[in-house]
Design a protein around this motif. Structure first.
Motif, mmCIF file in Angstrom:
data_model
loop_
_atom_site.group_PDB
_atom_site.id
_atom_site.type_symbol
_atom_site.label_atom_id
_atom_site.label_comp_id
_atom_site.label_asym_id
_atom_site.label_seq_id
_atom_site.Cartn_x
_atom_site.Cartn_y
_atom_site.Cartn_z
ATOM 1 N N CYS A 74 0.815 -1.217 0.000
ATOM 2 C CA CYS A 74 0.000 0.000 0.000
ATOM 3 C C CYS A 74 0.846 1.263 0.000
ATOM 4 N N THR A 75 2.158 1.132 0.117
ATOM 5 C CA THR A 75 3.037 2.294 0.152
ATOM 6 C C THR A 75 4.152 2.157 -0.877
ATOM 7 N N VAL A 76 3.841 1.507 -2.016
ATOM 8 C CA VAL A 76 4.852 1.250 -3.038
ATOM 9 C C VAL A 76 5.482 2.551 -3.524
ATOM 10 N N ALA A 77 4.670 3.501 -3.938
ATOM 11 C CA ALA A 77 5.201 4.736 -4.519
ATOM 12 C C ALA A 77 5.885 5.602 -3.474
ATOM 13 N N GLU A 78 5.284 5.687 -2.276
ATOM 14 C CA GLU A 78 5.783 6.600 -1.267
ATOM 15 C C GLU A 78 6.975 6.066 -0.500
ATOM 16 N N ASP A 79 7.093 4.758 -0.402
ATOM 17 C CA ASP A 79 8.049 4.166 0.535
ATOM 18 C C ASP A 79 8.983 3.166 -0.139
ATOM 19 N N PHE A 80 8.412 2.162 -0.793
ATOM 20 C CA PHE A 80 9.231 1.067 -1.290
ATOM 21 C C PHE A 80 10.136 1.478 -2.446
ATOM 22 N N VAL A 81 9.569 2.085 -3.484
ATOM 23 C CA VAL A 81 10.382 2.442 -4.653
ATOM 24 C C VAL A 81 11.510 3.406 -4.286
ATOM 25 N N PRO A 82 11.246 4.471 -3.508
ATOM 26 C CA PRO A 82 12.373 5.338 -3.102
ATOM 27 C C PRO A 82 13.442 4.605 -2.303
ATOM 28 N N THR A 83 13.034 3.660 -1.451
ATOM 29 C CA THR A 83 14.010 2.887 -0.682
ATOM 30 C C THR A 83 14.867 2.039 -1.608
ATOM 31 N N LEU A 84 14.227 1.411 -2.590
ATOM 32 C CA LEU A 84 14.972 0.589 -3.534
ATOM 33 C C LEU A 84 15.902 1.448 -4.382
ATOM 34 N N GLU A 85 15.438 2.632 -4.793
ATOM 35 C CA GLU A 85 16.296 3.549 -5.552
ATOM 36 C C GLU A 85 17.522 3.945 -4.731
ATOM 37 N N LYS A 86 17.325 4.214 -3.459
ATOM 38 C CA LYS A 86 18.436 4.578 -2.579
ATOM 39 C C LYS A 86 19.450 3.443 -2.501
ATOM 40 N N LEU A 87 18.961 2.220 -2.406
ATOM 41 C CA LEU A 87 19.842 1.059 -2.346
ATOM 42 C C LEU A 87 20.619 0.910 -3.652
ATOM 43 N N LEU A 88 19.947 1.134 -4.770
ATOM 44 C CA LEU A 88 20.580 0.957 -6.076
ATOM 45 C C LEU A 88 21.546 2.086 -6.419
ATOM 46 N N SER A 89 21.479 3.186 -5.667
ATOM 47 C CA SER A 89 22.378 4.309 -5.930
ATOM 48 C C SER A 89 23.725 4.153 -5.239
ATOM 49 N N ARG A 90 23.858 3.143 -4.411
ATOM 50 C CA ARG A 90 25.109 2.937 -3.675
ATOM 51 C C ARG A 90 26.220 2.465 -4.607
ATOM 52 N N LYS A 91 27.441 2.847 -4.296
ATOM 53 C CA LYS A 91 28.581 2.389 -5.087
ATOM 54 C C LYS A 91 28.820 0.892 -4.886
ATOM 55 N N ASP A 92 28.657 0.446 -3.651
ATOM 56 C CA ASP A 92 28.887 -0.956 -3.325
ATOM 57 C C ASP A 92 27.555 -1.705 -3.427
#
Length: 346
Positions: A74-92
């Motif tokens: 129920c919080t895909v757009a507000e919570d999950f996708v931004p969290t996944l984007e943050k994870l994918l932005s890491r160098k490691d």
């Protein structure tokens, strides 16, 4: 183009053993660097801290990300996708991502989120793993403690679907690439076989059904399934996932409550477990989980109780500021907080 990072979604009702299965996976990751996204429930980040305490170099504290803003689907757009984007932005970058959903999350909307442009070219759903409490389902229930599941539902103010548990169970089975019948040690062999056969007939063709206890499965069984589930949504039909005309549902959030009890360190883990069990019975507590510092012990004691069953184990060294005991208590509204706090502080 670099290969997509595989992500495994782990779903199943409260008490089915998701956290235990993931903890075992982290301790037996065979060199994989695994990042976790956890759909937390409750006042204290217990599930996240349990997994952060795995002590495995393949999964550091920085690799555990918690979602505490409600049901993950129920919080895909507000919570999950931004969290996944943050994870994918890491160098490691991690080798694999594991997502532990709330027991009330519909898996299909979460799988669909992997088609969002922001993440679709970088990550793929390697597989959906659905955990089943074998003993409960064999006895005609969907979870060890239905009241605890209802308490979890009522406590989530962001939950915008009220799918009946029977239909939610069907959704979890329909979306699965692997069905894990957990707690199989509590079943007779003929019961375990009958349940596995039934789940095979209720799931999509080719879905594997395996039995285990305490979530003990090799990493190669859970990971590397290459399902690309986000490209196969029609086959994972979720006929019961629906919303009201305004996308909202009424909830009676006053029927259940949760609070945190903090007390000094304990002297005797066995006696304290007995005390917790007695307090649960005396006050009709539905769920209790947390951590304790034990006098003379350098390790933190994790405590989890669903209904009358109390489990505990040492998970990681304690920090200097952590020598206290903190427990989340969940139950129906009207709990005698003072009496429960006094009992657990005895």
């Amino acid at each position: 183009m670099p290969a997509k990072i595989p992500a495994t979604i782990v779903t199943g009702f409260l008490g089915s053993g998701k956290t235990t299965l993931i903890r075992h996976l982290l301790n037996n990751a065979e060199g994989r660097k695994i990042a976790l996204i956890i759909n937390e429930f409750g006042d204290l980040g217990v599930d996240g801290d349990i997994l952060k305490g795995c002590g495995d170099a393949t999964c550091t504290d920085d690799d555990v990300m918690e979602l505490s803003n409600g049901c993950i689907c129920c919080t895909v757009a507000e919570d999950f996708v931004p969290t996944l984007e943050k994870l994918l932005s890491r160098k490691d970058l991690p080798d694999h991502i594991v997502i532990e959903t709330s027991g009330l999350a519909l898996p299909q909307p979460l799988v669909q989120a992997f088609n969002w442009p922001e993440i679709s070219t970088r990550v793929t759903v390697d597989g959906v793993v659905t955990l089943v409490d074998g003993k409960a389902v064999a006895e005609g229930r969907f979870a060890h403690d239905i009241n605890a599941v209802d308490a979890q539902r009522a406590a989530d103010d962001n939950l915008d679907h009220e799918t009946p548990l029977s239909e939610l169970f069907e959704d979890q089975i329909a979306c699965a690439d692997l069905i894990v019948v957990n707690k199989s040690d509590l079943l007779e062999p003929i019961e375990a076989k009958s349940l596995s056969d039934r789940l095979r007939t209720e799931s999509r063709p080719g879905v594997q059904v395996v039995s285990t206890s305490m979530g003990v499965l090799p990493a190669d069984v859970l990971l590397g399934r290459s399902a690309a589930a986000e490209t196969d949504l029609d086959a994972r039909d979720a006929p019961h996932h629906h919303h009201g005309e305004d996308g909202e549902h009424d909830h009676d959030h006053d029927e259940f409550e949760s609070f945190v009890v903090t007390r000094p360190e304990i002297a005797d883990p066995k006696a304290f477990a007995d005390l917790v069990a007695q307090t649960i019975r005396s006050h009709d507590i539905l769920r209790l989980k947390g951590f304790a510092a034990v006098t003379g012990k350098p390790m933190r004691l994790t405590i989890q109780a669903v209904g009358p069953r109390v489990d505990s184990y040492y998970d990681r060294p304690l920090g200097g500021s952590e020598r206290e005991t903190r427990l989340v208590v969940i139950g129906e509204a009207g709990l005698d907080r003072a009496a429960i706090t006094a009992a657990l502080s005895a």
